[in-house]
Enzyme design. Structure first.
Site: not given
Length: 324
Positions: A16-19, A22, A146, A173-174, A176
């Site tokens: 998920g490095g392009s999100g 990421g 999910y 995380p809360t 983002v």
């Protein structure tokens, strides 16, 4: 160097490095000196492999041979898409997570840090929520598919530790937001979608139509702050049990307050209309960051108004408005 200190070269694979997250980690690593000498960081996107497919997952792991993995990849969407497609979110995310964790196990990955979500917590609970309460009851109905898929990462992490001694862990995380977010009005996260809505309302001279009452309260974390914290978790956090990454309880704001901050950042002077025929989702999910503060008492979060302004500026400079 904590958990990353092992023999041989360090190769960190970020799914998920392009999100949103990421890209934030990439910025921290490449622009803020987060990358240590001799390390290699690989940021995957969905173009590199469909992680729902175990064969493609295996192939990309064999290509890069990571020693460490930050697992961000997921099928994600906004509240209303989740409400329509709970089954798809459940099945795809179960497959993605199992493929990544099992392939990491089979290929001898030293550490995996997976990213969960605050929506995994029980709908009916006491506040503030902490890391011990994940499995204390069913999640909110709006995105139960999910949520259950994400919960299973925690279950798998504990099972990999019990059976094989792997120190795979997860962060929670809360909400983002930040540069590179999905600003799609229909399917984007709440702040990014509202930024696009407010921009368009300003351009068209119309009111901003906010879905819901504006009353739900949320803790928002700026993506670059989260990126810095995830890199810290990879290097220094050695527990299998997850850790909440969030601003403090006192930083929680209502959606209405957040919209007002967006309006100020975009210099929007028009009206705001709250459509109470649309679902609010969960009214609050206040999370405790006490565990994080025990580890990092002096970590400084970017103030929300400042972070919203920087995100709005990025949106105006970089986002193709015509796409939505």
């Amino acid at each position: 160097m904590g958990s990353v200190n092992n023999a041989g070269p360090i190769r960190v694979l970020v799914t998920g490095g392009s999100g949103l997250v990421g890209k934030a980690i990439e910025h921290v690593v490449q622009e803020e000196g987060g990358k240590h000498e001799g390390e290699e960081w690989i940021f995957l996107s969905s173009k590199d492999a469909d992680l729902v497919d175990v064969g493609q997952t295996r192939a990309v792991f064999e290509k890069y041979r990571p020693t460490h993995v930050i697992h961000l990849a997921a099928k994600v969407g906004g509240l209303y898409l989740h409400m329509r497609e709970n089954l798809h979110f459940l099945r795809d995310n179960l497959k993605i997570n199992d493929n990544v964790l099992q392939t990491a196990h089979e290929m001898g990955v030293t550490k995996v840090v997976s990213c969960l979500s605050s929506c995994i917590f029980p709908d009916r609970t006491t506040y503030p929520i902490d890391e011990t309460m994940i499995h204390n009851g069913p999640p909110h109905d709006s995105n139960f598919g999910y949520s259950h898929a994400k919960r299973m990462i925690d279950v798998q992490n504990r099972a990999y530790f019990q059976q094989y001694g792997h120190r795979y862990t997860a962060v929670i995380p809360t909400n983002v937001f930040g540069p590179h977010d999905n600003f799609n009005i229909e399917n984007g996260h709440v702040l990014s979608a509202l930024m696009n809505k407010t921009y368009k309302a300003k351009q068209d001279g119309t009111p901003v139509n906010v879905w819901g009452s504006g009353s739900p309260r949320r803790q928002f974390i700026y993506s670059l702050d989260l990126g810095r914290l995830i890199v810290w978790v990879l290097r220094e956090y050695n527990e299998v049990d997850p850790i909440i990454l969030s601003v403090g309880e006192e930083e929680e704001v209502s959606i209405k307050e957040a919209v007002e901050m967006i309006a100020q950042s975009l210099d929007f002077k028009g009206k705001m209309l709250f459509d109470t025929t649309m679902s609010d989702g969960q009214m609050k999910k206040t999370a405790s960051n006490a565990k994080l503060r025990r580890y990092l008492p002096n970590f400084t979060f970017t103030p929300l108004q400042e972070a919203i302004k920087m995100t709005c500026d990025w949106f105006l400079a970089n986002y193709n408005i015509a796409r939505t």
